[in-house]
Design an enzyme around this catalytic site. Structure first.
Site, PDB file in Angstrom:
ATOM      1  N   ASP A  83      35.536   1.165 -43.001  1.00 36.03           N
ATOM      2  CA  ASP A  83      36.696   0.598 -42.314  1.00 36.03           C
ATOM      3  C   ASP A  83      37.925   0.692 -43.232  1.00 36.03           C
ATOM      4  O   ASP A  83      37.875   0.280 -44.397  1.00 36.03           O
ATOM      5  CB  ASP A  83      36.373  -0.871 -41.995  1.00 36.03           C
ATOM      6  CG  ASP A  83      37.390  -1.516 -41.090  1.00 36.03           C
ATOM      7  OD1 ASP A  83      38.037  -0.800 -40.300  1.00 36.03           O
ATOM      8  OD2 ASP A  83      37.530  -2.763 -41.156  1.00 36.03           O
ATOM      9  N   HIS A  84      39.022   1.210 -42.716  1.00 40.50           N
ATOM     10  CA  HIS A  84      40.283   1.302 -43.482  1.00 40.50           C
ATOM     11  C   HIS A  84      40.122   1.998 -44.831  1.00 40.50           C
ATOM     12  O   HIS A  84      40.551   1.466 -45.866  1.00 40.50           O
ATOM     13  CB  HIS A  84      40.902  -0.087 -43.703  1.00 40.50           C
ATOM     14  CG  HIS A  84      41.393  -0.717 -42.444  1.00 40.50           C
ATOM     15  ND1 HIS A  84      42.547  -0.339 -41.819  1.00 40.50           N
ATOM     16  CD2 HIS A  84      40.848  -1.688 -41.667  1.00 40.50           C
ATOM     17  CE1 HIS A  84      42.710  -1.049 -40.718  1.00 40.50           C
ATOM     18  NE2 HIS A  84      41.693  -1.879 -40.590  1.00 40.50           N
ATOM     19  N   GLU A 135      44.431   6.958 -37.953  1.00 42.65           N
ATOM     20  CA  GLU A 135      45.267   5.904 -37.342  1.00 42.65           C
ATOM     21  C   GLU A 135      46.726   6.318 -37.293  1.00 42.65           C
ATOM     22  O   GLU A 135      47.268   6.867 -38.249  1.00 42.65           O
ATOM     23  CB  GLU A 135      45.129   4.580 -38.118  1.00 42.65           C
ATOM     24  CG  GLU A 135      46.032   3.481 -37.545  1.00 42.65           C
ATOM     25  CD  GLU A 135      45.675   2.065 -37.973  1.00 42.65           C
ATOM     26  OE1 GLU A 135      44.643   1.890 -38.635  1.00 42.65           O
ATOM     27  OE2 GLU A 135      46.441   1.144 -37.638  1.00 42.65           O
ATOM     28  N   HIS A 181      45.624  -7.841 -37.421  1.00 36.71           N
ATOM     29  CA  HIS A 181      44.482  -8.337 -38.180  1.00 36.71           C
ATOM     30  C   HIS A 181      44.601  -9.839 -38.450  1.00 36.71           C
ATOM     31  O   HIS A 181      45.703 -10.369 -38.527  1.00 36.71           O
ATOM     32  CB  HIS A 181      44.375  -7.592 -39.509  1.00 36.71           C
ATOM     33  CG  HIS A 181      43.961  -6.160 -39.350  1.00 36.71           C
ATOM     34  ND1 HIS A 181      44.765  -5.111 -39.701  1.00 36.71           N
ATOM     35  CD2 HIS A 181      42.824  -5.619 -38.852  1.00 36.71           C
ATOM     36  CE1 HIS A 181      44.132  -3.969 -39.436  1.00 36.71           C
ATOM     37  NE2 HIS A 181      42.963  -4.253 -38.913  1.00 36.71           N
ATOM     38  N   GLY A 182      43.456 -10.499 -38.606  1.00 38.51           N
ATOM     39  CA  GLY A 182      43.456 -11.901 -39.010  1.00 38.51           C
ATOM     40  C   GLY A 182      43.390 -12.870 -37.841  1.00 38.51           C
ATOM     41  O   GLY A 182      43.139 -12.485 -36.693  1.00 38.51           O
ATOM     42  N   HIS A 214      41.870  -1.868 -33.412  1.00 39.19           N
ATOM     43  CA  HIS A 214      41.644  -2.788 -34.539  1.00 39.19           C
ATOM     44  C   HIS A 214      42.179  -4.162 -34.148  1.00 39.19           C
ATOM     45  O   HIS A 214      42.803  -4.323 -33.102  1.00 39.19           O
ATOM     46  CB  HIS A 214      42.384  -2.279 -35.783  1.00 39.19           C
ATOM     47  CG  HIS A 214      41.675  -1.152 -36.462  1.00 39.19           C
ATOM     48  ND1 HIS A 214      41.116  -1.267 -37.706  1.00 39.19           N
ATOM     49  CD2 HIS A 214      41.409   0.110 -36.045  1.00 39.19           C
ATOM     50  CE1 HIS A 214      40.543  -0.124 -38.039  1.00 39.19           C
ATOM     51  NE2 HIS A 214      40.716   0.737 -37.047  1.00 39.19           N
ATOM     52  N   GLY A 215      41.951  -5.136 -35.006  1.00 38.69           N
ATOM     53  CA  GLY A 215      42.554  -6.457 -34.814  1.00 38.69           C
ATOM     54  C   GLY A 215      42.202  -7.091 -33.484  1.00 38.69           C
ATOM     55  O   GLY A 215      43.047  -7.704 -32.835  1.00 38.69           O
ATOM     56  N   ASN A 257      37.229  -3.374 -32.855  1.00 41.17           N
ATOM     57  CA  ASN A 257      36.928  -3.923 -34.187  1.00 41.17           C
ATOM     58  C   ASN A 257      37.017  -5.442 -34.214  1.00 41.17           C
ATOM     59  O   ASN A 257      38.059  -6.013 -33.839  1.00 41.17           O
ATOM     60  CB  ASN A 257      37.945  -3.387 -35.200  1.00 41.17           C
ATOM     61  CG  ASN A 257      37.682  -1.958 -35.587  1.00 41.17           C
ATOM     62  OD1 ASN A 257      36.912  -1.259 -34.944  1.00 41.17           O
ATOM     63  ND2 ASN A 257      38.323  -1.514 -36.648  1.00 41.17           N
ATOM     64  N   ILE A 258      35.958  -6.058 -34.707  1.00 37.98           N
ATOM     65  CA  ILE A 258      35.911  -7.526 -34.757  1.00 37.98           C
ATOM     66  C   ILE A 258      35.386  -7.977 -36.119  1.00 37.98           C
ATOM     67  O   ILE A 258      34.282  -7.609 -36.511  1.00 37.98           O
ATOM     68  CB  ILE A 258      35.001  -8.064 -33.625  1.00 37.98           C
ATOM     69  CG1 ILE A 258      35.596  -7.698 -32.268  1.00 37.98           C
ATOM     70  CG2 ILE A 258      34.820  -9.584 -33.756  1.00 37.98           C
ATOM     71  CD1 ILE A 258      34.677  -7.867 -31.100  1.00 37.98           C
TER      72      ILE A 258
HETATM   73  P1  13P Z   1      40.220  -8.855 -36.643  1.00 35.24           P
HETATM   74  O1  13P Z   1      40.908  -9.447 -37.830  1.00 35.24           O
HETATM   75  O2  13P Z   1      40.974  -9.126 -35.385  1.00 35.24           O
HETATM   76  O3  13P Z   1      38.791  -9.293 -36.538  1.00 35.24           O
HETATM   77  O4  13P Z   1      40.224  -7.261 -36.824  1.00 35.24           O
HETATM   78  C1  13P Z   1      39.227  -6.631 -37.579  1.00 35.24           C
HETATM   79  C2  13P Z   1      39.538  -5.196 -37.827  1.00 35.24           C
HETATM   80  O5  13P Z   1      40.408  -4.592 -37.239  1.00 35.24           O
HETATM   81  C3  13P Z   1      38.722  -4.511 -38.834  1.00 35.24           C
HETATM   82  O6  13P Z   1      39.189  -3.214 -39.087  1.00 35.24           O
HETATM   83  O1  G3H Z   2      40.752  -4.968 -40.958  1.00 38.61           O
HETATM   84  C1  G3H Z   2      40.289  -5.455 -41.966  1.00 38.61           C
HETATM   85  C2  G3H Z   2      38.924  -6.027 -41.951  1.00 38.61           C
HETATM   86  O2  G3H Z   2      38.879  -7.234 -41.247  1.00 38.61           O
HETATM   87  C3  G3H Z   2      38.385  -6.130 -43.337  1.00 38.61           C
HETATM   88  O3  G3H Z   2      39.014  -7.127 -44.041  1.00 38.61           O
HETATM   89  O4  G3H Z   2      39.672  -6.138 -46.245  1.00 38.61           O
HETATM   90  O5  G3H Z   2      39.260  -8.608 -45.961  1.00 38.61           O
HETATM   91  O6  G3H Z   2      37.344  -6.991 -45.909  1.00 38.61           O
HETATM   92  P1  G3H Z   2      38.820  -7.202 -45.637  1.00 38.61           P
HETATM   93 ZN    ZN Z   3      41.293  -2.996 -38.911  1.00 39.47          ZN
END
Ligand code: 13P
Ligand code: G3H
Ligand code: ZN
Length: 312
Positions: A83-84, A135, A181-182, A214-215, A257-258
């Site tokens: 992820d990312h 992305e 995110h968050g 995402h998010g 993504n969750i």
């Molecule tokens: P959330 O913060 O909404 O759970 O998003 C997670 C995410 O996009 C991970 O890449």
């Molecule tokens: O989008 C980001 C994910 O929720 C991962 O978060 O970098 O805190 O592990 P993190």
């Molecule tokens: Zn993300």
């Protein structure tokens, strides 16, 4: 079955009008909760690992935990995804180290640089049988390793997507249509609304191509209240309405993504336990209900939000 790529998963999801859940994993309890829920609901799943997760738990531990889940759940297809991915080197380490899918996140770079970096990762990944998510557009929100201030967020520009996909060769595309995110995605008192017009324009330009959101945590108020009732302070935490995620899953969005929702379920459960049992000190006693509540939350997503229950 061994770990799979998301290729066939996305084809089925696109044609079937549902999305596959991509859940972030950081430790054993989270891996178990997600995969047990998916096994019981017969759902395909993407387990994703961020740079922060690799720094916290160690690459090898996470891969071995996921391998254990694959062994325990032979009936369902499981993808192990980065992820990312922040750079070529991290993507390469994951491709070489057992992942079947990586994201290269060049979204904060200028268009040409994003294309160049993404194309380089795709070249290496495809040569090793691994698929790539790119992305375009920038989500707001702050987490451990992914931080974009609200003023720097921007929606995906539909006029850029065809060229990006053609020149990079990516297998899926993450877009920005108003999620972030968050746990603080929208201002309290406002009406959260994703930009379905942008999603529809993108899918018109990329017919049959899998889109990623995402998010996409919904920030269950049950857990926000549990956290706040037991010593926490998360006023105004708000997520994406579930009906809008369902709508997106019925369109071109194949991966949702969750992460934050899992964190809220775990933290709420553990805070409540500590509050109610100040004498207890065996981690198993609070990790067990935390794992059970994450599992229940994932089951709910599979059945009522993503629509992927029974699709394995
Ligand atoms: P959330 O913060 O909404 O759970 O998003 C997670 C995410 O996009 C991970 O890449
Ligand atoms: O989008 C980001 C994910 O929720 C991962 O978060 O970098 O805190 O592990 P993190
Ligand atoms: Zn993300």
């Amino acid at each position: 079955m061994p770990l799979v790529t998301s290729k066939e998963m996305f084809e089925k999801a696109y044609n079937g009008g549902y999305a596959v859940g991509a859940f972030n994993v950081n430790n054993m309890e989270i891996v178990q909760a997600i995969t047990e829920a998916c096994r019981e609901e017969k759902a395909p799943v993407i387990l994703q690992v961020s740079k922060g997760a690799r720094a916290y738990a160690n690459h090898t531990y996470l891969v071995k935990l996921v391998e254990a889940a694959v062994q325990e759940c032979p009936e369902i297809p499981i993808v192990l995804h980065l992820d990312h991915g922040p750079d070529f080197e991290t993507c390469k380490a994951c491709i070489d180290g057992g992942f079947t899918s990586v994201m290269i996140d060049g979204s904060s770079k200028p268009f040409e640089e994003n294309i160049e970096l993404t194309r380089r990762v795709v070249e290496y990944a495809h040569a090793h049988g691994v698929v790539v998510e790119g992305e375009l557009g920038t989500l707001a929100g702050i987490e451990d390793e992914v931080a974009v201030e609200e003023g720097h967020a921007s929606y995906t520009r539909p006029e850029e997507v065809e060229e990006f996909v053609r020149r990079t060769g990516v297998d899926s595309l993450a877009i920005a249509i108003g999620t972030s995110h968050g746990a603080y995605k929208f201002k309290p008192g406002t009406n959260p609304q994703l930009r379905f017009d942008i999603l529809e324009e993108i899918s018109r330009r990329l017919p049959g191509f899998p889109i990623v959101l995402h998010g996409s945590s919904s920030v269950p108020q049950e857990y926000v209240e549990m956290i706040n009732a037991h010593g926490g302070a998360m006023p105004g935490a708000i997520g994406v309405p579930e009906d809008q995620l369902r709508q997106a899953a019925g369109l071109a969005v194949c991966k949702i993504n969750i992460d934050s929702d899992l964190r809220l379920a775990m933290t709420g459960t553990i805070r409540k336990f500590y509050d109610e049992h100040p004498d207890k000190f065996d981690p198993r006693e609070y990790l067990k209900p935390a794992r059970a509540n994450i599992k229940e939350l994932v089951r709910h997503k599979l059945k009522n939000v993503l629509g992927c229950a029974g699709k394995a």
